[in-house]
Scaffold this active site. Structure first.
Site, mmCIF file in Angstrom:
data_model
loop_
_atom_site.group_PDB
_atom_site.id
_atom_site.type_symbol
_atom_site.label_atom_id
_atom_site.label_comp_id
_atom_site.label_asym_id
_atom_site.label_seq_id
_atom_site.Cartn_x
_atom_site.Cartn_y
_atom_site.Cartn_z
ATOM 1 N N GLY A 185 22.260 -69.854 -40.685
ATOM 2 C CA GLY A 185 23.146 -68.711 -40.686
ATOM 3 C C GLY A 185 24.611 -69.065 -40.840
ATOM 4 O O GLY A 185 24.975 -70.028 -41.533
ATOM 5 N N HIS A 186 25.453 -68.283 -40.161
ATOM 6 C CA HIS A 186 26.903 -68.373 -40.304
ATOM 7 C C HIS A 186 27.444 -69.730 -39.860
ATOM 8 O O HIS A 186 28.279 -70.328 -40.538
ATOM 9 C CB HIS A 186 27.537 -67.254 -39.469
ATOM 10 C CG HIS A 186 28.999 -67.059 -39.666
ATOM 11 N ND1 HIS A 186 29.558 -66.722 -40.874
ATOM 12 C CD2 HIS A 186 30.039 -67.142 -38.786
ATOM 13 C CE1 HIS A 186 30.876 -66.601 -40.741
ATOM 14 N NE2 HIS A 186 31.186 -66.860 -39.485
ATOM 15 N N PHE A 187 26.976 -70.219 -38.724
ATOM 16 C CA PHE A 187 27.475 -71.476 -38.154
ATOM 17 C C PHE A 187 26.582 -72.633 -38.600
ATOM 18 O O PHE A 187 25.835 -73.208 -37.811
ATOM 19 C CB PHE A 187 27.547 -71.380 -36.629
ATOM 20 C CG PHE A 187 28.654 -70.508 -36.137
ATOM 21 C CD1 PHE A 187 29.926 -71.014 -35.931
ATOM 22 C CD2 PHE A 187 28.440 -69.165 -35.882
ATOM 23 C CE1 PHE A 187 30.965 -70.206 -35.484
ATOM 24 C CE2 PHE A 187 29.463 -68.350 -35.426
ATOM 25 C CZ PHE A 187 30.732 -68.880 -35.236
#
Length: 311
Positions: free
Chosen positions: A288-290
């Site tokens: 995901g984002h991280f």
């Protein structure tokens, strides 16, 4: 003879430990503060200042803590600098009446930070909010940029998610109900969502990462700061075409390492870089984002190979 043979693995292990200890002693990770226009900026620093500099720019709702696992993997080859923006991490959080919480002002503080550290040129790592901060620095001083690494840092309309579009819609409505919807993004449920959505294995995500972000965001007055930054993000979108033109003109070497399941900055936003920089190197990761929380070893190796090939 049997005794000496059994002793040999011990000597090898001891040598390896000594070598690792020597390297660790030579290039420790420092946790420092520096005053920029009277504001304490916290930053992480590692590596030899004589080596190529890499500026690590964090996003929301994180801080330089986001780079805590990346820095040790690169510190033997590069000079790494990872500052916290005011109101984030362990930098000062002046009241809104005393500080202009905008991406433009952040970029000016980071630019002054680099000047104080004696950095005239560097490669930049854009993550999330780091993209508009870094691009504003480059706009003012194109000569500062050597190479560019982009990890879920958006500069294209194709990358804007419905989540980001809803912030603007609710802020523009400016009702009690619409403001409350934006403020939900500053609570633990959403912070965990940004860390955990789309990851391959949630058990690889350290809970202290999102818990630390939330503790810092729960400081009195911080959520108002975050709301102001969500409002200010519209001015980043307005600058996208100009930033794209700048990158076309500069034609830096670009490495893109992207969590392809990011619900905030979408995969098409990564692919869009090819329009202006067709030679961009792109690698997607099933997370995901991280992305660093799950694929830091793989990303660090991509960065090392990319930078060494281009310096």
């Amino acid at each position: 003879m049997k005794h000496s043979l059994s002793f040999q693995p011990f000597l090898i292990s001891l040598f390896m430990i000594s070598t690792l200890s020597a390297n660790a002693k030579e290039y420790p990770v420092y946790h420092r503060t520096i005053k920029v226009d009277g504001i304490n900026i916290f930053y992480r620093e590692a590596g030899d200042p004589a080596k190529p500099a890499l500026l690590l720019l964090h996003g929301f709702p994180s801080s330089s803590h986001n780079f805590r696992t990346l820095i040790p993997l690169l510190k033997d080859d590069f000079h790494l600098l990872a500052p916290d923006y005011p109101g984030f991490g362990f930098s000062d959080m002046p009241p809104m009446s005393a500080f202009d919480y905008t991406f433009d002002n952040y970029s000016r503080y980071i630019e002054k930070f680099l000047q104080l550290k004696g950095v005239q040129q560097c490669s930049m790592y854009f993550f999330d909010y780091g993209a508009p901060v870094g691009m504003r620095i480059i706009q003012r001083n194109p000569a500062i940029l050597e190479h560019l690494i982009i990890q879920n840092g958006n500069l294209y309309a194709e990358g804007l998610s419905d989540i980001l579009k809803s912030y603007r819609k609710n802020i523009d409505e400016n009702t009690e109900a619409s403001r409350a919807k934006v403020y939900q993004a500053f609570e633990l449920d959403y912070t965990k969502f940004e860390y955990l959505h789309g990851v391959s294995d949630p058990s690889k995500i350290a809970p202290e990462a999102y818990q630390l972000d939330q503790l810092l965001m729960d400081r009195p007055g911080n959520k108002e700061i975050q709301y102001q930054l969500k409002y200010d993000y519209r001015f980043n979108i307005a600058e996208y075409p100009q930033w794209q033109q700048t990158l076309r003109k500069l034609a830096p070497k670009v490495l893109i390492v992207w969590g392809e399941n990011d619900p905030v900055f979408l995969k098409p936003g990564a692919l869009a870089f090819k329009k202006d920089m067709p030679d961009s190197e792109i690698h997607f990761y099933p997370t995901g984002h991280f992305a660093l929380e799950e694929y830091v070893v793989e990303i660090a190796e991509r960065i090392r190979v990319f930078l060494k090939a281009n310096y």
